[in-house]
Design an enzyme around this catalytic site. Structure first.
Site, PDB file in Angstrom:
ATOM      1  N   SER A 145      -7.094   6.221  -4.357  1.00  0.00           N
ATOM      2  CA  SER A 145      -8.109   5.364  -3.731  1.00  0.00           C
ATOM      3  C   SER A 145      -9.406   5.462  -4.532  1.00  0.00           C
ATOM      4  O   SER A 145      -9.411   5.297  -5.760  1.00  0.00           O
ATOM      5  CB  SER A 145      -8.274   5.687  -2.249  1.00  0.00           C
ATOM      6  OG  SER A 145      -8.708   7.008  -2.023  1.00  0.00           O
ATOM      7  N   LYS A 163      -9.845   0.150  -0.362  1.00  0.00           N
ATOM      8  CA  LYS A 163      -9.606   1.587  -0.547  1.00  0.00           C
ATOM      9  C   LYS A 163      -9.755   2.359   0.771  1.00  0.00           C
ATOM     10  O   LYS A 163      -9.083   3.376   0.975  1.00  0.00           O
ATOM     11  CB  LYS A 163     -10.533   2.143  -1.626  1.00  0.00           C
ATOM     12  CG  LYS A 163     -10.269   1.568  -3.014  1.00  0.00           C
ATOM     13  CD  LYS A 163      -8.843   1.830  -3.523  1.00  0.00           C
ATOM     14  CE  LYS A 163      -8.706   1.528  -5.004  1.00  0.00           C
ATOM     15  NZ  LYS A 163      -7.353   1.790  -5.518  1.00  0.00           N
TER      16      LYS A 163
END
Ligand code: COA
Length: 261
Positions: A145, A163
C-alpha cells in the site's frame, strides 16, 4: 556492494511459490527478485509482456501478461503457476497506477481507474489465488500500500482512497482467512528512490527537497522494501497477520514541530 538481503539464508524461501503482480518493474520487481534469489519459484504479472519477459529472464522467474482489472486474466495466471510449480503459497499484490491530479480537476473515470487497478485489482488477484493459497496451508497475501492516507495528501485523493482500501482488505483477510492457514500482511513504502512512483510524484527538484522531510535523511531503496517482504514471508513472521509494516525512514510520523524552534 552489500544489500539488506545479504542477511538472509540463501535457501530461506525454498519451497515457496509466489505470484507477484506489478512484478515487472520497480518495488515489486525487487520483491520478486529477492524471493527468487532466496529459493522461491516466482511468477511475475503485469500488462506489458515485453517488460515482463525481460525482467523474468534477469531475475529467474516466469512471466504471465495479465491486467489485474480483468479477473479472467488472473485465473489464467494462477493456472499457469499451478501447472508449472504445483502449488502457490504467496501472493504479492503490487500492481498500481498513479499520477498527480488536483481533486477538483480529476475526472470520475480518472479516480475510478486508480481504484480499479490498486483496490479492485488487489481483490481480483486475491480471489483468483484463494483456493490455491488455502490448499497450501501456509499462504500469505502481501499487499503493497502506501502512507498517503495516514494524513491528507494533496493531489493524491484517488491513490489515497485506493490504498486505504487496500489496508482494509489486509485486515479483513487476516481475520477471515486465518483459519485457512493464510496470513495477510501489508507493506507501506515511503519515498523509495529510483522508482516510477517517485518520478511521477516528486519530479525534478522536488526529489532533493523532499529529503528534508525524512528523518532518515534519504530515500529508501528497493532492496529495503524487498527485505521487509522477505521477512514477512519467512518463518520469523509466522505469528504476524493483519499488520501493515511501514518502511519509510520515519517520513509518515515526522511533522514540522514548533517545540524547541
Ligand atoms: N491526470 C489526470 N487524469 C489522468 C491522468 C493524469 N495524469 N492519467 C490518466 N488520467 C485519467 C484519464 O484522463 C482517464 O479519465 P477520462 O476518461 O475521464 O479522461 C482515466 O484516468 C483513464 O486513463 P487511461 O490512460 O485510459 O488509463 P490506463 O488504464 O491506460 O492508465 C494509469 C492507467 C492512469 C494509471 C496510467 O497513469 C498508467 O498506466 N501509468 C503507468 C504505471 C504507473 O502509474 N505506475 C505507478 C507508479 S506509482
Amino acid at each position: 556492494m552489500s544489500s539488506p538481503l545479504d542477511v538472509f539464508r540463501d535457501d530461506l524461501l525454498a519451497g515457496h511459490v509466489a505470484l507477484v503482480t506489478g512484478g515487472g518493474t520497480g518495488i515489486c520487481r525487487g520483491i520478486a527478485a529477492a524471493y527468487a534469489r532466496l529459493g522461491a519459484k516466482v511468477c511475475i504479472v503485469s500488462r506489458k509482456l515485453d517488460v515482463l519477459e525481460q525482467t523474468a529472464k534477469e531475475i529467474g522467474a516466469i512471466a504471465v501478461a495479465a491486467d489485474v482489472r480483468k479477473p479472467d486474466d488472473l485465473v489464467v495466471a494462477v493456472k499457469t503457476v499451478l501447472d508449472r510449480f504445483g502449488k502457490l503459497t504467496t501472493l504479492v499484490n503490487g500492481a498500481a497506477g498513479n499520477f498527480l491530479a488536483p481533486a477538483a480537476a480529476l475526472s470520475p473515470n480518472g479516480f475510478k481507474t486508480v481504484i480499479d487497478i490498486d483496490l479492485l485489482g488487489t481483490f481480483n488477484a486475491t480471489k483468483a489465488c484463494a483456493e490455491a493459497l488455502m490448499a497450501s496451508k501456509d499462504g500469505l497475501v502481501l499487499n503493497i500500500s502506501a502512507t498517503l492516507h495516514y494524513h491528507g495528501t494533496p493531489l493524491q485523493i484517488h491513490a489515497s482512497a485506493a490504498k486505504a482500501g487496500v489496508d482494509a482488505v489486509t485486515k479483513n483477510l487476516a481475520v477471515e482467512w486465518g483459519r485457512f492457514g493464510i496470513r495477510a500482511c501489508g507493506i507501506a513504502p515511503g519515498p523509495i528512490g529510483d522508482t516510477e512512483g517517485m518520478k511521477r510524484l516528486a519530479p525534478g527538484d522536488a526529489t532533493e527537497k523532499a529529503k528534508q522531510f525524512i528523518p532518515a535523511g534519504r530515500f529508501g531503496t528497493i532492496d529495503e522494501i524487498a527485505a521487509a517482504a522477505v521477512y514477512l514471508r519467512s518463518p520469523a513472521a509466522a505469528y504476524i497477520t493483519g499488520h501493515v509494516l511501514v518502511v519509510d525512514g520515519g517520513h509518515c510520523i515526522a511533522t514540522p514541530s514548533v517545540v524547541g524552534t
